[in-house]
Motif scaffolding. Structure first.
Motif, PDB file in Angstrom:
ATOM      1  N   PHE A  80      59.956  -3.690  41.321  1.00  0.00           N
ATOM      2  CA  PHE A  80      61.362  -3.360  41.114  1.00  0.00           C
ATOM      3  C   PHE A  80      61.556  -2.628  39.778  1.00  0.00           C
ATOM      4  CE2 PHE A  80      62.800  -7.219  43.832  1.00  0.00           C
ATOM      5  CZ  PHE A  80      62.696  -6.459  44.990  1.00  0.00           C
ATOM      6  N   HIS A  83      60.486   0.839  40.195  1.00  0.00           N
ATOM      7  CA  HIS A  83      61.544   1.566  40.912  1.00  0.00           C
ATOM      8  C   HIS A  83      62.618   2.033  39.928  1.00  0.00           C
ATOM      9  CE1 HIS A  83      65.606   1.455  42.764  1.00  0.00           C
ATOM     10  NE2 HIS A  83      65.023   2.121  43.746  1.00  0.00           N
ATOM     11  N   SER A 237      63.218  -6.409  51.157  1.00  0.00           N
ATOM     12  CA  SER A 237      64.109  -5.891  50.118  1.00  0.00           C
ATOM     13  C   SER A 237      64.622  -4.500  50.458  1.00  0.00           C
ATOM     14  CB  SER A 237      63.379  -5.853  48.766  1.00  0.00           C
ATOM     15  OG  SER A 237      62.934  -7.137  48.396  1.00  0.00           O
ATOM     16  N   GLY A 278      66.321  -7.245  43.610  1.00  0.00           N
ATOM     17  CA  GLY A 278      66.120  -6.241  42.569  1.00  0.00           C
ATOM     18  C   GLY A 278      67.274  -5.263  42.421  1.00  0.00           C
ATOM     19  N   ARG A 294      70.352  -1.105  36.709  1.00  0.00           N
ATOM     20  CA  ARG A 294      70.498  -2.141  37.729  1.00  0.00           C
ATOM     21  C   ARG A 294      71.625  -3.123  37.423  1.00  0.00           C
ATOM     22  NH1 ARG A 294      65.629  -6.300  38.805  1.00  0.00           N
ATOM     23  NH2 ARG A 294      64.446  -4.401  38.355  1.00  0.00           N
TER      24      ARG A 294
END
Length: 345
Positions: A80, A83, A237, A278, A294
């Motif tokens: 995550f 990412h 996910s 995530g 995020r």
């Protein structure tokens, strides 16, 4: 609420998205705060150290299967971060994000540059039948057109893909590892030498640790459990985000706002859901603003949802279990014509 066919949505100018962006910027939701990620880095580093320390302490024991499950969770959390780095959510500078991305790619055994290129194509063409690489999965069919072209074993799998979906996710981790190695060997990544070195170090270190500490059978089972659960966690996910949502075909033209909102689905939940997925549970906001950190996505969601309501734009969201149910129903419906066709092979 499930969106209508994107083809029915008119292609508009970018004025709506410009207005939405203005509202988002006014709230500072696009501002990056590396210090907040420092906490995630620290927590993940501690969890990774705990996992491998437990592995060393337990030694040759079948209790290591618990360690394998624990490390599968940690590896996914590291992915995550990779990412986020790929979307430049952490730092303003490209190099700092790349450094974090390469490091986390090495920790989980993936090519960072290969994944970023693939993922960027997905973001540019979400749920596009021809251009979204996430719809190009040979073992699954996401449209009736894809299902109709399947032959042999793949056709049989398409018939019953709703039942096979979660078992197939066990292979997702292995698939990503293999694709990463192939991309490096084919020199499809920019920093070929760096990526080759990082992948080789990961593979060598990982396999050496497993086979030196465990008996051969324990090592094999450890690998199956660790990589299988890693694949399931990653797949669970990513799957709720677009699968079962409307798809686009060549010739369908939508502006950025409609294209991203109509093809994505959010997953409702609190901080636990945010951590477990995530931040990908805010898929609509993430696709509209890929560089948004995020932690800001949950604050952007009410703004985007209200903006869509004002403009009559469907905004799809459901629970985690509801999202998986929608995915399975879609896969089952795609395979239905094959199950009822006479003489289908």
């Amino acid at each position: 609420m499930t969106p209508t066919n994107p083809a029915a949505a008119p292609a508009r100018s970018g004025s709506d998205f410009t207005e939405l962006t203005r509202r988002i910027r006014q709230r500072g939701l696009l501002d990056r705060h590396p210090s907040r990620y420092a906490v995630r880095f620290t927590v993940n580093a501690v969890l990774l150290a705990v996992g491998w320390t437990a592995f060393a302490v337990l030694g040759s024991s079948w209790w290591q299967l618990l360690t394998a499950a624990f490390l599968a969770v940690v590896f996914t959390q590291l992915a995550f971060i990779g990412h986020d780095a790929g979307h430049k959510q952490i730092f303003r500078g490209r190099r700092a994000n790349q450094a974090v991305g390469y490091l986390h790619g090495a920790l989980v055994g993936l090519s960072f540059d290969w994944w970023v290129r693939k993922h960027n194509r997905h973001h540019a063409n979400p749920n596009h039948e021809d251009d979204d690489p996430d719809l190009d999965i040979p073992l699954l069919s996401f449209t009736r057109g894809q299902a109709a072209t399947k032959r042999g074993v793949l056709r049989w799998m398409a018939k019953y893909q709703a039942f096979l979906f979660f078992p197939l996710l066990l292979l997702e981790g292995l698939s990503l590892h293999v694709s990463s190695v192939q991309a490096v060997l084919r020199r499809e990544v920019k920093a070929t030498t760096l990526e080759a070195t990082l992948l080789a170090a990961h593979i060598a270190g990982y396999l050496a640790a497993v086979f030196l500490v465990l008996s051969p059978w324990q090592a094999i089972v450890f690998l199956v459990v660790h990589q299988g659960l890693f694949g399931i966690y990653l797949g669970c996910s990513f799957a709720p985000n677009h699968k079962g949502m409307p798809t686009l075909t060549a010739g369908e033209k939508l502006d950025h706002l409609h294209k991203q909102v109509l093809t994505a689905r959010n997953v409702r939940g609190g901080l636990i859901t945010d951590f477990a997925l995530g931040g990908l549970n805010y898929q609509i906001e993430h696709h509209l603003f890929p560089g948004m950190p995020r932690a800001n996505l949950r604050h952007a969601a009410p703004v985007v949802r209200e903006f869509c309501r004002q403009r009559g734009l469907p905004y799809s969201q459901t629970s985690a279990l509801g999202s998986y149910a929608e995915v399975l129903r879609h896969l089952h419906a795609i395979g239905a014509p094959l199950r009822t066709a006479r003489g289908s092979q």
